[in-house]
Design a protein around this motif. Structure first.
Motif, PDB file in Angstrom:
ATOM      1  N   THR A  97      -1.488 -68.511  -4.716  1.00  0.00           N
ATOM      2  CA  THR A  97      -1.073 -69.420  -3.641  1.00  0.00           C
ATOM      3  C   THR A  97      -1.467 -68.811  -2.301  1.00  0.00           C
ATOM      4  O   THR A  97      -1.249 -67.619  -2.067  1.00  0.00           O
ATOM      5  CB  THR A  97       0.452 -69.649  -3.706  1.00  0.00           C
ATOM      6  N   PHE A  98      -2.034 -69.653  -1.425  1.00  0.00           N
ATOM      7  CA  PHE A  98      -2.511 -69.197  -0.117  1.00  0.00           C
ATOM      8  C   PHE A  98      -1.556 -69.677   0.975  1.00  0.00           C
ATOM      9  O   PHE A  98      -1.233 -70.868   1.042  1.00  0.00           O
ATOM     10  CB  PHE A  98      -3.899 -69.776   0.164  1.00  0.00           C
ATOM     11  N   LEU A  99      -1.156 -68.752   1.813  1.00  0.00           N
ATOM     12  CA  LEU A  99      -0.293 -69.112   2.942  1.00  0.00           C
ATOM     13  C   LEU A  99      -1.177 -69.186   4.186  1.00  0.00           C
ATOM     14  O   LEU A  99      -1.741 -68.183   4.615  1.00  0.00           O
ATOM     15  CB  LEU A  99       0.759 -68.005   3.076  1.00  0.00           C
ATOM     16  N   LEU A 100      -1.284 -70.409   4.756  1.00  0.00           N
ATOM     17  CA  LEU A 100      -2.239 -70.629   5.842  1.00  0.00           C
ATOM     18  C   LEU A 100      -1.598 -71.443   6.964  1.00  0.00           C
ATOM     19  O   LEU A 100      -0.570 -72.106   6.752  1.00  0.00           O
ATOM     20  CB  LEU A 100      -3.454 -71.394   5.290  1.00  0.00           C
ATOM     21  N   LYS A 101      -2.233 -71.419   8.152  1.00  0.00           N
ATOM     22  CA  LYS A 101      -1.694 -72.183   9.289  1.00  0.00           C
ATOM     23  C   LYS A 101      -1.769 -73.668   9.005  1.00  0.00           C
ATOM     24  O   LYS A 101      -2.835 -74.190   8.680  1.00  0.00           O
ATOM     25  CB  LYS A 101      -2.514 -71.880  10.546  1.00  0.00           C
ATOM     26  N   LYS A 102      -0.669 -74.353   9.162  1.00  0.00           N
ATOM     27  CA  LYS A 102      -0.659 -75.775   8.817  1.00  0.00           C
ATOM     28  C   LYS A 102      -1.077 -76.651   9.998  1.00  0.00           C
ATOM     29  O   LYS A 102      -0.951 -76.242  11.147  1.00  0.00           O
ATOM     30  CB  LYS A 102       0.735 -76.188   8.324  1.00  0.00           C
ATOM     31  N   THR A 103      -1.526 -77.852   9.680  1.00  0.00           N
ATOM     32  CA  THR A 103      -1.718 -78.860  10.727  1.00  0.00           C
ATOM     33  C   THR A 103      -0.516 -79.805  10.690  1.00  0.00           C
ATOM     34  O   THR A 103       0.352 -79.692   9.818  1.00  0.00           O
ATOM     35  CB  THR A 103      -3.001 -79.688  10.492  1.00  0.00           C
ATOM     36  N   LEU A 119      -0.309 -73.199  -0.248  1.00  0.00           N
ATOM     37  CA  LEU A 119      -1.156 -74.158  -0.973  1.00  0.00           C
ATOM     38  C   LEU A 119      -1.682 -73.525  -2.249  1.00  0.00           C
ATOM     39  O   LEU A 119      -2.071 -72.349  -2.241  1.00  0.00           O
ATOM     40  CB  LEU A 119      -2.371 -74.525  -0.112  1.00  0.00           C
ATOM     41  N   ARG A 120      -1.702 -74.305  -3.324  1.00  0.00           N
ATOM     42  CA  ARG A 120      -2.352 -73.771  -4.516  1.00  0.00           C
ATOM     43  C   ARG A 120      -2.947 -74.875  -5.384  1.00  0.00           C
ATOM     44  O   ARG A 120      -2.542 -76.036  -5.296  1.00  0.00           O
ATOM     45  CB  ARG A 120      -1.393 -72.876  -5.307  1.00  0.00           C
ATOM     46  N   VAL A 121      -3.920 -74.493  -6.212  1.00  0.00           N
ATOM     47  CA  VAL A 121      -4.551 -75.427  -7.153  1.00  0.00           C
ATOM     48  C   VAL A 121      -4.146 -74.977  -8.559  1.00  0.00           C
ATOM     49  O   VAL A 121      -4.576 -73.923  -9.015  1.00  0.00           O
ATOM     50  CB  VAL A 121      -6.093 -75.391  -7.026  1.00  0.00           C
TER      51      VAL A 121
END
Ligand code: TXA
Ligand code: MG
Length: 345
Positions: A97-103, A119-121
């Protein structure tokens, strides 16, 4: 969505039905390679709120958004370091799972107010097919009541949530058996242009696979010794001290030492053991289950939540959880066992 305890919960593999429920802001439990998730439309606030309600999960604990492909990351995030796409291309779908800046497309309810979104796939054919049929991504926390053991089969979900959700998509037993590894990316410092990886939760992804990128890897300090607070807003709330807890007192540590200690306190105590590979007998031991007789850490991960649940049905007073080798995803398994025992130690 209306959730009531007398709702009929069906189990099946009907993707059309799952899609219809999700499109009407309903909840569907979905299989993934890690654990089953409790899914809802990630772009519909009402649907997201019902997830928190059904799980009895505090709203400060954010949700992971599940995407059909890593190429969708750009739709929900900004300022993503290029390395993220390289890692995602190689390791997704998968337990990362990637923790990234959200829009702004991502609601603050999903992230519990954080500017970062997880987010993850997921790597599961049925769920990927479902995601491909939908026009929105899915939030999906593990499909268990808050702080209880995560589910790794449709039956586990049914036992915990029947009457509360309309549908469980049955994708068999989860292949990996523990939750995804969560990583974020931070600037090393103001003067250096590079990023480092920050691990928020150890999980089913073996982090040694990232060594080839030559990036610094830091770990968020999430102690298993600090007290949980109902209102805390910790960096990774999945790291609450009490988590993954079966309804039976658990102790984490060396089997022999703990058996002696517990028997000194009460010599008629009925002990259950979850060991790595050995079958222990004597010393008040009523039942001992090995996570992997063949000493495989992957098999141990696949079995751990199932065996924790099964032990609740044994005639025992308490459970001793033996540490397993701290190698690869063994670290994540030990983390889960420690948290399962945290209420009692
Ligand atoms: O393997 C998994 O990740 C499973 C399957 C269903 O995908 N999902 C899962 O979700 O384990 P959950 O909600 O039980 O645990 C996810 C944890 C949260 O407890 C939280 O700590 C962390 O992910 N998380 C989610 N969004 C976050 C955010 N924006 N910032 C920090 N941590 C976040
Ligand atoms: Mg969970």
């Amino acid at each position: 969505m209306i959730t009531s305890d007398d709702m009929t919960t069906e189990i099946g593999q009907d993707l059309k039905k799952a899609k219809e429920i999700l499109e009407k802001a309903g909840l569907v439990a979905i299989p993934t390679e890690t654990v089953y998730g409790l899914a809802a439309n990630a772009l519909n606030e009402q649907a997201i709120i019902s997830v928190f309600q059904v799980k009895a999960r505090p709203r400060f604990n954010p949700l992971i958004v599940h995407l059909k492909s890593y190429t969708e990351i750009v739709k929900y995030t900004k300022d993503v370091p290029p390395i993220v796409f390289k890692i995602a291309e190689e390791f997704t779908p998968g337990p990362l799972t990637f923790l990234l800046k959200k829009t702004n497309i991502v609601s603050d309810i999903v992230t519990a107010g954080s500017p970062l979104v997880a987010l993850r796939v997921p790597r599961h054919n049925l769920t990927l097919e479902l995601l491909n049929s939908l026009s929105f991504p899915l939030v999906a926390p593990s499909a268990n009541p808050f702080t209880y053991v995560s589910p790794t089969s449709a039956e586990h979900v049914y036992n915990n949530l029947h009457g509360k959700i309309p549908y469980i998509l049955d994708g068999g037993e989860c292949n990996i058996g523990i939750e995804s590894t969560i990583i974020g990316f931070e600037q090393i410092n103001d003067s250096a242009p590079g990023v480092k990886i920050v691990v928020y939760r150890k999980g089913g992804f073996d982090l040694t696979k990232l060594q080839k990128y030559n990036l610094q890897i830091d770990f968020i300090k999430t102690s298993t010794s600090e007290k949980n607070s109902e209102t805390e807003n910790v960096n990774s709330p999945g790291q609450l001290k009490v988590h993954y807890s079966p309804n039976i007192p658990c102790y984490f540590g060396k089997v022999k030492t703990l058996c002696d200690e517990l028997q000194t306190k009460n010599n008629s105590v009925k002990i259950g053991i979850i060991s790595f590979s050995e079958i222990y007998t004597g010393n008040g031991i009523v039942v001992c289950r090995a996570l992997s007789k063949e000493k495989s850490i992957e098999i141990a991960a696949k079995n751990v939540f199932k065996i924790l649940r099964e032990m609740e049905n044994e005639d025992i007073d308490l459970l001793i959880l033996e540490p397993i080798p701290n190698i690869g995803i063994g670290e994540a398994i030990n983390d889960r066992l420690q948290r399962a025992a945290a209420k009692y130690t």
